[in-house]
Scaffold this motif. Sequence first.
Motif, PDB file in Angstrom:
ATOM      1  N   ASP A  38       0.811  -1.212   0.000  1.00 48.40           N
ATOM      2  CA  ASP A  38       0.000   0.000   0.000  1.00 48.40           C
ATOM      3  C   ASP A  38       0.849   1.269   0.000  1.00 48.40           C
ATOM      4  O   ASP A  38       0.567   2.225   0.707  1.00 48.40           O
ATOM      5  CB  ASP A  38      -0.901  -0.013   1.245  1.00 48.40           C
ATOM      6  CG  ASP A  38      -2.304   0.462   0.892  1.00 48.40           C
ATOM      7  OD1 ASP A  38      -2.530   0.780  -0.285  1.00 48.40           O
ATOM      8  OD2 ASP A  38      -3.144   0.521   1.806  1.00 48.40           O
ATOM      9  N   ARG A  75      -7.333   1.427  -6.382  1.00 45.00           N
ATOM     10  CA  ARG A  75      -6.614   2.645  -6.764  1.00 45.00           C
ATOM     11  C   ARG A  75      -7.064   3.044  -8.158  1.00 45.00           C
ATOM     12  O   ARG A  75      -7.404   2.179  -8.980  1.00 45.00           O
ATOM     13  CB  ARG A  75      -5.104   2.376  -6.823  1.00 45.00           C
ATOM     14  CG  ARG A  75      -4.511   2.097  -5.474  1.00 45.00           C
ATOM     15  CD  ARG A  75      -3.224   2.842  -5.353  1.00 45.00           C
ATOM     16  NE  ARG A  75      -2.472   2.370  -4.223  1.00 45.00           N
ATOM     17  CZ  ARG A  75      -1.145   2.417  -4.146  1.00 45.00           C
ATOM     18  NH1 ARG A  75      -0.448   2.884  -5.161  1.00 45.00           N
ATOM     19  NH2 ARG A  75      -0.527   2.005  -3.087  1.00 45.00           N
ATOM     20  N   ASP A  84      -6.024   6.879  -4.185  1.00 42.95           N
ATOM     21  CA  ASP A  84      -6.701   5.812  -3.444  1.00 42.95           C
ATOM     22  C   ASP A  84      -7.916   6.327  -2.672  1.00 42.95           C
ATOM     23  O   ASP A  84      -8.443   5.650  -1.804  1.00 42.95           O
ATOM     24  CB  ASP A  84      -5.720   5.071  -2.525  1.00 42.95           C
ATOM     25  CG  ASP A  84      -5.061   5.990  -1.520  1.00 42.95           C
ATOM     26  OD1 ASP A  84      -5.386   7.207  -1.519  1.00 42.95           O
ATOM     27  OD2 ASP A  84      -4.231   5.512  -0.734  1.00 42.95           O
TER      28      ASP A  84
END
Length: 233
Positions: A115, A141, A148
């Motif tokens: 992430d 995303r 995001d």
Amino acid sequence: MNIYQSQLKDVKDDLITLKINDIGSFQSELRRGYIAFDLTPHTPDKLSDVQRRKSYAMIHDIADYEGYPDDIKKITLKEQFKGVTGYPDFSLSDCKKDIATAFIAFLVEYCFYYDIPFRFKDLTNTFDTQRQVFLCLVHKRCTVCGADERVEINHEDSVGSGLNRNHIDHRQHRLEALCHNHHFEFHTIGAESFAKKYHFHGIKLKDEDIVSLKLMSWKQIHEFDEEYRRNHK
Ligand SMILES: [Zn+2]
């Protein structure tokens, strides 16, 4: 598992002679009893400038996020990459194109997995686009910009307004994750112009991915399958 690089020297019928880059460790494979190997062709081209820039940009984004100096993080990422893939040591100044391609793929997957925000610039030139579309769907995303927040799942093939939007078999549609702004742009300029501008198309997902993204439940999937069976009788 190791990957060896070799150069073709001679061909006689079905016997070939290869010059290998690391004969020492290759011989130790032989001593360990390995006598069958796979051969994969690749071009002798060196990595492109875009690949080199993209590699360094990705390393920078990862180092920045994890709080390491770029050069330290570069060493550990390369070690991890070699461990995972079996590629020999390489330099980003003059390695082969296919190593750079594999290394960038490793860095991209790493960022999605942990992430880590990174710049999407040049991603479509250096990474498998289908895989990018898939990873963006799974990790929510935007496929265009990597945002995001406020990520929405778009049906590339329009879902007619007359249809019951709650009765959609999402498996039949090409899907792509887009942030609110790019989703808006998609509907403003239309699917065709959008695909031309950003060079990707949505993809169809497998049942288990559809369920884990909460687009449909297993119950709904089974109901659709039941409906198709009835209609085909
Ligand atoms: Zn976006």
